[in-house]
Design an enzyme around this catalytic site. Structure first.
Site, PDB file in Angstrom:
ATOM      1  N   GLU A 154       0.817  -1.208   0.000  1.00  0.00           N
ATOM      2  CA  GLU A 154       0.000   0.000   0.000  1.00  0.00           C
ATOM      3  C   GLU A 154       0.855   1.264   0.000  1.00  0.00           C
ATOM      4  O   GLU A 154       1.937   1.309   0.582  1.00  0.00           O
ATOM      5  CB  GLU A 154      -0.928   0.005   1.212  1.00  0.00           C
ATOM      6  CG  GLU A 154      -1.869  -1.192   1.302  1.00  0.00           C
ATOM      7  CD  GLU A 154      -2.875  -1.259   0.160  1.00  0.00           C
ATOM      8  OE1 GLU A 154      -3.010  -0.266  -0.575  1.00  0.00           O
ATOM      9  OE2 GLU A 154      -3.515  -2.304   0.003  1.00  0.00           O
ATOM     10  N   CYS A 155       0.326   2.305  -0.622  1.00  0.00           N
ATOM     11  CA  CYS A 155       1.021   3.586  -0.678  1.00  0.00           C
ATOM     12  C   CYS A 155       0.683   4.474   0.508  1.00  0.00           C
ATOM     13  O   CYS A 155       1.190   5.581   0.613  1.00  0.00           O
ATOM     14  CB  CYS A 155       0.670   4.313  -1.974  1.00  0.00           C
ATOM     15  SG  CYS A 155      -1.062   4.819  -2.061  1.00  0.00           S
ATOM     16  N   GLY A 156      -0.174   3.994   1.392  1.00  0.00           N
ATOM     17  CA  GLY A 156      -0.551   4.777   2.564  1.00  0.00           C
ATOM     18  C   GLY A 156      -1.965   5.306   2.510  1.00  0.00           C
ATOM     19  O   GLY A 156      -2.581   5.540   3.545  1.00  0.00           O
TER      20      GLY A 156
END
Length: 244
Positions: free
Chosen positions: A238-240
């Site tokens: 995930e990128c956040g």
């Protein structure tokens, strides 16, 4: 399913929020994607927004939600490091689908960030997380606030990675309702939807990319690789934006 009180739910501990939404989620699992969007528009508070990375299968959720909720703000967090093909894909879909595109970026330019911190994506998990906080999380938080969002649609799917395998249709994240209309779709359903509506995959799909993010942290898929290994050097999926 009755209308939900966002303020009341936000006051609950996370575990209690999940329990409070369990019955609603059980009912939403029985609806198709269009039904989930329609239910959300009838039962969840506005303003409504849709986020997109304009990745491999982005045309599906962009078309589906925008057809039911025309002119919904579409949030893109632009790192400045997207592939040239992605920027052209954004232009193409924005024109074709008449999207109400809202682009948000970090307060520091990409060049300034490199001068200050170096290449964060080469600094292990800690560096990647800092990079994502600056370029993804903060701009998204700002977008949700400036657009007065209370209900956020996104195109995540359980099949995409282990970190998404148990996500519900409806949750609360960053203080707003988050709705995932196509969460249970598989790759075949995605393909069929694209074909039915004359839509395309991201241009890099034909070059062997299963997932597309920034140029420096995206790899082509190779035999024996899991999809999540094509992003962030396999260190994280995930990128956040969709964590927490």
């Amino acid at each position: 399913m009755s209308k939900l009180d966002l303020n009341a739910l936000n006051e609950l501990p996370k575990v209690d929020r999940i329990l409070a939404l369990a019955e609603t989620n059980a009912q939403l699992e029985k609806l198709d994607a269009e039904g989930r969007v329609a239910w959300a528009l009838d039962n969840l508070p506005g303003e409504y927004v849709l986020s997109s990375s304009f990745g491999i299968q982005a045309a599906v959720s962009l078309h589906l939600v925008n057809q039911i909720c025309p002119d919904i703000p579409v949030i893109l967090t632009d790192t400045g490091y997207l592939f040239p093909e992605t920027y052209r894909f954004i232009d193409e879909l924005t024109d074709k689908l008449k999207l109400n595109l809202k682009v948000y970026r970090a307060t520091e330019s990409a060049a300034w960030q490199e001068a200050r911190y170096g290449k964060l994506w080469e600094q292990g998990v800690e560096g990647i997380e800092k990079y994502n906080d600056i370029n993804k999380v903060e701009p998204m938080n700002r977008a949700l606030k400036e657009l007065n969002a209370q209900t956020w649609f996104a195109g995540l799917r359980r099949e995409q990675s282990g970190s998404r395998a148990n996500l519900p249709v409806l949750a609360i994240q960053r203080g707003v309702f988050k709705v995932l209309p196509i969460i249970d779709w598989d790759n075949r359903t995605i393909y069929q939807y694209l074909q039915k509506h004359g839509l395309k995959y991201h241009p890099l799909w034909d070059e062997g990319y299963l997932s597309v993010g920034d140029t420096h942290t995206t790899r082509k898929w190779e035999p024996s690789m899991a999809e999540e290994e094509t992003r962030f050097f396999g260190l994280k999926r995930e990128c956040g934006l969709h964590e927490g």
